[in-house]
Design a protein around this motif. Structure first.
Motif, short mmCIF file in Angstrom:
data_model
loop_
_atom_site.label_atom_id
_atom_site.label_comp_id
_atom_site.label_asym_id
_atom_site.label_seq_id
_atom_site.Cartn_x
_atom_site.Cartn_y
_atom_site.Cartn_z
N SER A 102 0.82 -1.22 0.00
CA SER A 102 0.00 0.00 0.00
C SER A 102 0.85 1.27 0.00
CB SER A 102 -0.93 0.02 1.22
OG SER A 102 -0.20 0.26 2.42
N LEU A 103 2.15 1.13 0.23
CA LEU A 103 3.03 2.30 0.27
C LEU A 103 3.40 2.73 -1.14
CD1 LEU A 103 5.32 1.42 3.31
CD2 LEU A 103 3.23 2.77 3.25
N ALA A 104 2.47 3.40 -1.78
CA ALA A 104 2.66 3.88 -3.15
C ALA A 104 1.85 5.15 -3.32
CB ALA A 104 2.22 2.83 -4.16
N TRP A 105 2.37 6.06 -4.16
CA TRP A 105 1.66 7.31 -4.44
C TRP A 105 2.17 7.88 -5.75
CZ3 TRP A 105 -2.59 8.49 -1.94
CH2 TRP A 105 -3.18 9.74 -2.14
N SER A 133 6.47 11.90 0.31
CA SER A 133 5.23 11.41 -0.31
C SER A 133 4.29 10.80 0.72
CB SER A 133 5.55 10.37 -1.39
OG SER A 133 6.21 10.97 -2.48
N VAL A 134 4.38 11.27 1.96
CA VAL A 134 3.53 10.72 3.01
C VAL A 134 2.52 11.77 3.47
CG1 VAL A 134 5.35 9.14 3.72
CG2 VAL A 134 5.11 11.31 4.89
N LEU A 139 6.88 20.54 -2.00
CA LEU A 139 8.08 19.78 -2.31
C LEU A 139 8.72 19.18 -1.05
CD1 LEU A 139 9.50 22.15 -5.07
CD2 LEU A 139 8.39 19.96 -5.41
N GLY A 140 9.98 19.50 -0.79
CA GLY A 140 10.70 18.90 0.33
C GLY A 140 10.17 19.27 1.69
N GLU A 141 9.29 20.27 1.78
CA GLU A 141 8.70 20.62 3.08
C GLU A 141 7.93 19.44 3.66
OE1 GLU A 141 8.05 25.44 2.48
OE2 GLU A 141 6.36 24.07 2.24
N VAL A 142 7.36 18.59 2.78
CA VAL A 142 6.63 17.41 3.25
C VAL A 142 7.54 16.49 4.04
CG1 VAL A 142 5.28 15.39 2.52
CG2 VAL A 142 5.03 17.57 1.31
#
Length: 384
Positions: A228-231, A353-354, A360-363
């Motif tokens: 499930s770890l996909a985006w 990507s979570v 961008l990289g702030e995530v």
């Protein structure tokens, strides 16, 4: 409490520092021989990042880093660079189209998350302006067709990139490896134990205690055995160039094909030898498109943006980034629908990507802090 952080990129270093602040004993394990993850760069004299990397001074991650003295020397965008901003539109290089500027002025407009940007934008701005906005956002999305993405996702990022105040972008002197080194030093000062060349193939091999997996989603999927770890993420071709100095623009936004060109040495002269420039260009790969065809399109953008660039090349590196440029939210989805930070049984996820907000990289920064706080029991997950 003993916490293991798997992954020594910016997310892993952030999680390690945040956990150490809360009194945990942190061990950080990095499979590569050097720290940095996607924030690695080439060795001098041409210091090119894995991708376009800036911090935004108006974002929560920047404030979090600054408050803790985690920022190395960095530069604002100099005033002299402002005249060097260009826009490709209908095959010509010039200023942004008037419709795009009018759209950027609508700061109070909100977009729905459950519609695609293309159909929503055409109702408000018309077909041509909507297409220009979507293509311009290739600089932040690395996707060949941002019109298909969530209207809220694209519009919010457009408003962020076109903030009326003097640009909030911050450039690390010496590239992002300087930020990596600075954060690693500060982590060690806080007692974090860092081991490189330390690949983790199974969580069973780790000591008891919470684990923060701060890797790409693909690596986390393999490590945790969780399909499930996909985006959705971008697919783009990037070219880094060392050029003998010429009369080049600072940045070219692409309103035609979602690309961009940026001359990093307009801000930081340390990234290339004296008398030379460091330029990075990118154009997203279209579905089913060959590498050669994408390269042809990118070189046409360079032909327009950089006069006689082929005659001035002193160094070149080509790279393809697939699935490693951050999350893309499709219609009907928001950041809350991405893979959750809390995976259960003391395992937490951090990365770009979570389920965390940001540009961008702030995530990666935001999710790493949330993961560390949850692992130490100081904050419920789901409230980054």
């Amino acid at each position: 409490m003993d916490i293991t952080v798997v992954g020594g990129g910016l997310a892993g270093l952030t999680a390690a520092i945040a956990g150490a602040e809360r009194g945990a004993n942190i061990t950080l394990l990095e499979a590569h021989r050097t720290l940095g993850g996607r924030a690695r760069a080439t060795e001098p004299p041409y210091v090119a990042n894995e991708g376009p990397h800036v911090l935004y001074g108006d974002g929560a991650p920047y404030r979090w880093l600054a408050e803790r003295g985690l920022l190395p020397p960095h530069l604002r965008l100099p005033v002299r660079a402002a005249p060097g901003v260009r826009f490709r539109y209908r095959g010509r290089l010039g200023m942004p189209p008037a419709g795009l500027l009018r759209a950027a002025a609508r700061r109070g407009l909100r977009a729905p998350y459950d519609r695609d940007f293309g159909s929503w934008g055409r109702e408000r701005f018309g077909t041509e302006t909507t297409g220009a906005i979507a293509s311009m956002m290739g600089v932040a999305l690395f996707d060949s067709d941002p019109s298909r993405l969530s209207a809220e996702f694209v519009w919010d990022r457009f408003l962020r990139v076109t903030t009326p105040a003097w640009p909030a972008a911050r450039y690390m002197v010496g590239g992002w490896t300087s930020l990596v080194g600075w954060m690693a030093d500060r982590a060690r000062e806080r007692g974090v134990r860092i081991a490189t060349d330390a690949r983790v193939d199974s969580l069973d091999a780790l000591p008891d205690g919470p684990v923060v997996v701060a890797t790409s989603l693909a690596a986390a999927r393999s490590l945790l055995g969780d399909d499930s770890l996909a985006w959705e993420s971008g697919h783009t071709l990037m070219v880094d160039l060392g050029l003998r100095r010429g009369r080049d623009p600072f940045i070219v936004f692409d309103g035609d094909e979602c690309g961009f060109v940026e001359r990093y040495t307009a801000v930081d002269r340390t990234l290339a030898p004296e008398g030379e420039e460091l330029v990075q260009a990118q154009v997203p790969v279209r579905p089913g498109e060959s590498r050669a065809r994408t390269g042809e399109r990118l070189e046409r953008l360079l032909d327009l943006a950089l006069p006689r660039w082929r005659d001035r090349v002193t160094w070149r590196r080509d790279q393809v980034a697939r699935g490693r440029t951050g999350a893309l939210d499709l219609p009907g989805h928001t950041w809350r629908d991405r893979p959750a930070i809390d995976r259960g049984n003391g395992v937490y996820l951090a990365g770009d990507s979570v389920a965390a907000p940001g540009l961008l990289g702030e995530v990666a920064f935001t999710s790493a802090v949330a993961a560390a706080e949850a692992a130490t029991g100081r904050r419920p997950v789901g409230t980054p």
